[in-house]
Write a protein that holds these residues in place. Structure first.
Motif, PDB file in Angstrom:
ATOM      1  N   PRO A 102       0.408  -1.448   0.049  1.00 36.39           N
ATOM      2  CA  PRO A 102      -0.040  -0.284  -0.447  1.00 36.39           C
ATOM      3  C   PRO A 102       0.874   0.944   0.117  1.00 36.39           C
ATOM      4  CG  PRO A 102      -0.693  -1.571   1.398  1.00 36.39           C
ATOM      5  CD  PRO A 102       0.632  -2.540   1.038  1.00 36.39           C
ATOM      6  N   GLY A 103       0.623   1.897  -0.766  1.00 36.76           N
ATOM      7  CA  GLY A 103       1.323   3.367  -1.030  1.00 36.76           C
ATOM      8  C   GLY A 103       2.395   3.508  -1.843  1.00 36.76           C
ATOM      9  N   GLY A 104       2.552   2.487  -2.371  1.00 34.04           N
ATOM     10  CA  GLY A 104       3.175   2.571  -4.631  1.00 34.04           C
ATOM     11  C   GLY A 104       4.439   1.772  -3.576  1.00 34.04           C
ATOM     12  N   ASN A 105       4.704   1.237  -1.948  1.00 37.23           N
ATOM     13  CA  ASN A 105       6.583   0.824  -2.021  1.00 37.23           C
ATOM     14  C   ASN A 105       7.020  -0.448  -2.587  1.00 37.23           C
ATOM     15  OD1 ASN A 105       6.761   3.300  -1.166  1.00 37.23           O
ATOM     16  ND2 ASN A 105       6.320   2.556   1.111  1.00 37.23           N
ATOM     17  N   TRP A 106       7.816  -0.977  -2.927  1.00 42.31           N
ATOM     18  CA  TRP A 106       7.670  -2.552  -3.144  1.00 42.31           C
ATOM     19  C   TRP A 106       9.319  -2.776  -1.690  1.00 42.31           C
ATOM     20  CZ3 TRP A 106       5.652  -4.232  -7.646  1.00 42.31           C
ATOM     21  CH2 TRP A 106       5.311  -3.236  -8.699  1.00 42.31           C
ATOM     22  N   GLU A 107       8.335  -4.207  -1.230  1.00 39.23           N
ATOM     23  CA  GLU A 107       8.879  -5.209  -0.759  1.00 39.23           C
ATOM     24  C   GLU A 107       9.604  -6.721  -0.722  1.00 39.23           C
ATOM     25  OE1 GLU A 107       7.593  -5.746   4.009  1.00 39.23           O
ATOM     26  OE2 GLU A 107       6.717  -7.278   2.745  1.00 39.23           O
ATOM     27  N   LEU A 108      10.803  -6.788  -0.546  1.00 38.80           N
ATOM     28  CA  LEU A 108      11.345  -8.195  -0.877  1.00 38.80           C
ATOM     29  C   LEU A 108      10.224  -9.320  -0.199  1.00 38.80           C
ATOM     30  CD1 LEU A 108      14.973  -8.079  -0.531  1.00 38.80           C
ATOM     31  CD2 LEU A 108      13.804  -8.016  -2.669  1.00 38.80           C
ATOM     32  N   VAL A 109      10.151 -10.552  -0.481  1.00 33.81           N
ATOM     33  CA  VAL A 109       9.088 -11.303  -0.432  1.00 33.81           C
ATOM     34  C   VAL A 109      10.245 -12.296   0.921  1.00 33.81           C
ATOM     35  CG1 VAL A 109       7.560 -10.894  -1.939  1.00 33.81           C
ATOM     36  CG2 VAL A 109       8.908 -13.139  -2.732  1.00 33.81           C
ATOM     37  N   ALA A 110      11.146 -12.592   0.874  1.00 34.00           N
ATOM     38  CA  ALA A 110      11.986 -13.577   1.534  1.00 34.00           C
ATOM     39  C   ALA A 110      13.331 -13.105   1.528  1.00 34.00           C
ATOM     40  CB  ALA A 110      12.249 -14.400   0.850  1.00 34.00           C
ATOM     41  N   ARG A 111      14.180 -13.437   2.685  1.00 31.59           N
ATOM     42  CA  ARG A 111      15.711 -12.922   2.756  1.00 31.59           C
ATOM     43  C   ARG A 111      16.483 -12.728   1.847  1.00 31.59           C
ATOM     44  NH1 ARG A 111      18.153 -16.224   7.586  1.00 31.59           N
ATOM     45  NH2 ARG A 111      16.017 -15.278   8.699  1.00 31.59           N
ATOM     46  N   ASN A 112      16.277 -14.741   0.863  1.00 33.60           N
ATOM     47  CA  ASN A 112      16.868 -14.566  -0.447  1.00 33.60           C
ATOM     48  C   ASN A 112      16.416 -14.149  -1.376  1.00 33.60           C
ATOM     49  OD1 ASN A 112      15.307 -17.122  -0.210  1.00 33.60           O
ATOM     50  ND2 ASN A 112      16.212 -18.248  -0.911  1.00 33.60           N
ATOM     51  N   ALA A 113      15.085 -13.082  -1.645  1.00 32.93           N
ATOM     52  CA  ALA A 113      14.866 -12.965  -2.367  1.00 32.93           C
ATOM     53  C   ALA A 113      15.206 -11.648  -3.624  1.00 32.93           C
ATOM     54  CB  ALA A 113      13.510 -12.084  -1.954  1.00 32.93           C
ATOM     55  N   ILE A 114      16.504 -11.530  -3.021  1.00 30.57           N
ATOM     56  CA  ILE A 114      17.480 -10.979  -3.744  1.00 30.57           C
ATOM     57  C   ILE A 114      18.878 -11.313  -4.487  1.00 30.57           C
ATOM     58  CG2 ILE A 114      18.497  -9.461  -2.016  1.00 30.57           C
ATOM     59  CD1 ILE A 114      18.850  -6.582  -4.062  1.00 30.57           C
ATOM     60  N   ARG A 115      19.370 -11.687  -5.592  1.00 25.86           N
ATOM     61  CA  ARG A 115      20.349 -12.508  -6.096  1.00 25.86           C
ATOM     62  C   ARG A 115      20.731 -11.712  -6.958  1.00 25.86           C
ATOM     63  NH1 ARG A 115      17.484 -18.806  -6.531  1.00 25.86           N
ATOM     64  NH2 ARG A 115      16.674 -18.784  -3.771  1.00 25.86           N
ATOM     65  N   PRO A 116      22.148 -12.140  -7.363  1.00 25.96           N
ATOM     66  CA  PRO A 116      23.327 -11.263  -8.525  1.00 25.96           C
ATOM     67  C   PRO A 116      22.518 -12.525  -9.731  1.00 25.96           C
ATOM     68  CG  PRO A 116      24.190 -13.003  -7.299  1.00 25.96           C
ATOM     69  CD  PRO A 116      23.326 -12.813  -6.136  1.00 25.96           C
ATOM     70  N   VAL A 117      22.820 -11.711 -10.477  1.00 27.36           N
ATOM     71  CA  VAL A 117      23.098 -11.691 -11.875  1.00 27.36           C
ATOM     72  C   VAL A 117      23.920 -11.918 -13.382  1.00 27.36           C
ATOM     73  CG1 VAL A 117      21.592 -11.259 -13.880  1.00 27.36           C
ATOM     74  CG2 VAL A 117      20.150 -11.523 -11.813  1.00 27.36           C
ATOM     75  N   PRO A 118      24.303 -12.806 -13.378  1.00 26.49           N
ATOM     76  CA  PRO A 118      25.893 -12.706 -13.793  1.00 26.49           C
ATOM     77  C   PRO A 118      25.639 -12.476 -15.391  1.00 26.49           C
ATOM     78  CG  PRO A 118      25.496 -15.385 -12.974  1.00 26.49           C
ATOM     79  CD  PRO A 118      24.663 -14.070 -12.110  1.00 26.49           C
ATOM     80  N   PHE A 119      26.203 -12.485 -16.174  1.00 29.30           N
ATOM     81  CA  PHE A 119      26.026 -12.055 -17.355  1.00 29.30           C
ATOM     82  C   PHE A 119      26.072 -13.394 -18.051  1.00 29.30           C
ATOM     83  CE2 PHE A 119      27.191 -12.260 -21.967  1.00 29.30           C
ATOM     84  CZ  PHE A 119      26.359 -11.199 -22.721  1.00 29.30           C
ATOM     85  N   ASP A 120      25.511 -13.851 -18.799  1.00 26.59           N
ATOM     86  CA  ASP A 120      25.287 -15.468 -19.745  1.00 26.59           C
ATOM     87  C   ASP A 120      24.888 -15.414 -21.370  1.00 26.59           C
ATOM     88  OD1 ASP A 120      25.235 -18.304 -20.748  1.00 26.59           O
ATOM     89  OD2 ASP A 120      24.442 -18.735 -18.734  1.00 26.59           O
ATOM     90  N   ALA A 121      25.587 -15.155 -22.113  1.00 24.56           N
ATOM     91  CA  ALA A 121      25.411 -15.157 -23.084  1.00 24.56           C
ATOM     92  C   ALA A 121      24.854 -15.953 -23.659  1.00 24.56           C
ATOM     93  CB  ALA A 121      27.006 -15.398 -24.038  1.00 24.56           C
ATOM     94  N   LYS A 122      24.526 -17.003 -23.327  1.00 21.68           N
ATOM     95  CA  LYS A 122      23.224 -18.391 -23.578  1.00 21.68           C
ATOM     96  C   LYS A 122      21.908 -17.693 -22.883  1.00 21.68           C
ATOM     97  CE  LYS A 122      24.632 -21.764 -21.127  1.00 21.68           C
ATOM     98  NZ  LYS A 122      25.667 -22.099 -20.099  1.00 21.68           N
ATOM     99  N   ASN A 123      21.587 -16.947 -22.464  1.00 24.62           N
ATOM    100  CA  ASN A 123      20.095 -16.228 -21.781  1.00 24.62           C
ATOM    101  C   ASN A 123      20.429 -14.688 -22.668  1.00 24.62           C
ATOM    102  OD1 ASN A 123      20.186 -18.423 -20.209  1.00 24.62           O
ATOM    103  ND2 ASN A 123      20.485 -17.451 -18.839  1.00 24.62           N
TER     104      ASN A 123
END
Length: 328
Positions: free
Chosen positions: A118-139
């Protein structure tokens, strides 16, 4: 900006844990209304001690995230900035106990599982809900070759910026947060990713690999020793030596007789980490050919082999090794 982002967040009562615990990938997908890939612009944090003093602290985080793409949901567009809020109660850093959540470094590319509040803010849904994204040319399935190269360059620049900010001795936690879990680190090694193989390097990566998954990384690196790629062999020698992987010494020694001068030289250096003199003749020749620089790299290797110390006297070192029949 601090007040704008964090004002109005009610602090939890003592002992209340605001931040959800880690969950499975399936549960992340179930809880999240949006899955966003973006780049961390800034991390804001507020810490407040909770009574009794010296035991617990209340932390509130706000991550400023530049949106790159949406994997699920609608609303935020590429180039927009969103703010992710969450909090946790944890033991004071000076008291026993592990930190529950470590926010990502600025400029890190991440994937987040979030829901709109409510109010337009965003919240992570769990402690591990943020993960690094390495570059992968296959994707990379769409866009021109130049767009693909631009994405790769952005990712490498992000990693190098984070490495500089991390200081001279980042730990394995930093490595996982920036480059991804062990499986993704293994893939980066297999494809000889320059960020890891050249910029971070085996001497730095070795102790972290030993801390994370020594058997898995040793097996992978031993495989590189028998490959045809010089950079892969060099990285494997450096990393295995830094890991103290003595079981791989015979495999490393096999490089001394292969037709790859650079890999053979690194193998000679690596073997001294295990107290093995197999590569001493090559190191002596290298020192003779580099009289101005040998004390910076060859001299420490000599000292790993012998209890005697002949300082910068290369002739004395060579006589000593010949007397001990370590070289002919």
């Amino acid at each position: 900006m601090w007040v704008v982002f964090l004002a109005g967040l009610a602090l939890p009562a003592f002992g209340q844990r605001m931040f959800p615990r880690e969950v499975t990938r399936e549960e992340l997908d179930r809880r999240a209304s949006h899955v966003v890939v973006g780049q961390v612009v800034h991390v804001y944090e507020r810490v407040r001690a909770l009574p009794p003093a010296g035991h617990y602290v209340d932390e509130r985080f706000c991550i400023e995230l530049g949106v790159r793409k949406l994997d699920r949901g609608s609303g935020p567009k590429r180039g927009e900035v969103i703010y992710l809020r969450f909090g946790q109660t944890r033991r004071d850093p000076q008291a026993p106990g592990a930190k529950l959540f470590v926010p990502p470094s600025e400029h890190t590319r991440v994937r987040v599982w979030i829901k709109k509040m409510p109010g337009g803010n965003w919240e992570l849904v769990a402690r591990n809900a943020i993960r690094p994204v390495p570059f992968d040319a296959k994707n990379v399935t769409r866009g021109t070759m130049q767009e693909t190269l631009d994405l790769l360059e952005d990712w490498r620049r992000d990693i190098m910026s984070s490495l500089v900010r991390a200081g001279p001795q980042p730990d394995s936690e930093w490595l996982l947060r920036i480059l991804g879990p062990v499986e993704e680190l293994e893939e980066l090694i297999r494809r000889r990713e320059p960020v890891l193989v050249e910029h971070i390097g085996g001497t730095f990566f070795g102790p972290l690999a030993k801390d994370l998954a020594p058997k898995r990384f040793t097996a992978l690196l031993v495989g590189l020793l028998t490959g045809e790629d010089t950079e892969g062999r060099v990285f494997a020698c450096e990393t295995l030596a830094a890991m103290g992987a003595a079981d791989a010494a015979d495999r490393i020694a096999a490089l001394l007789v292969r037709d790859d001068e650079r890999a053979a030289l690194y193998a000679a250096f690596a073997l001294t980490a295990f107290g093995r003199p197999d590569g001493l003749p090559r190191l002596v020749r290298y020192a003779r050919a580099n009289p101005r620089h040998w004390t910076a790299n060859v001299l420490p290797a000599f000292r790993r082999i012998s209890k005697e110390d002949h300082g910068k006297d290369l002739d004395a070192w060579e006589r000593h090794f010949r007397a001990r029949k370590l070289i002919k």
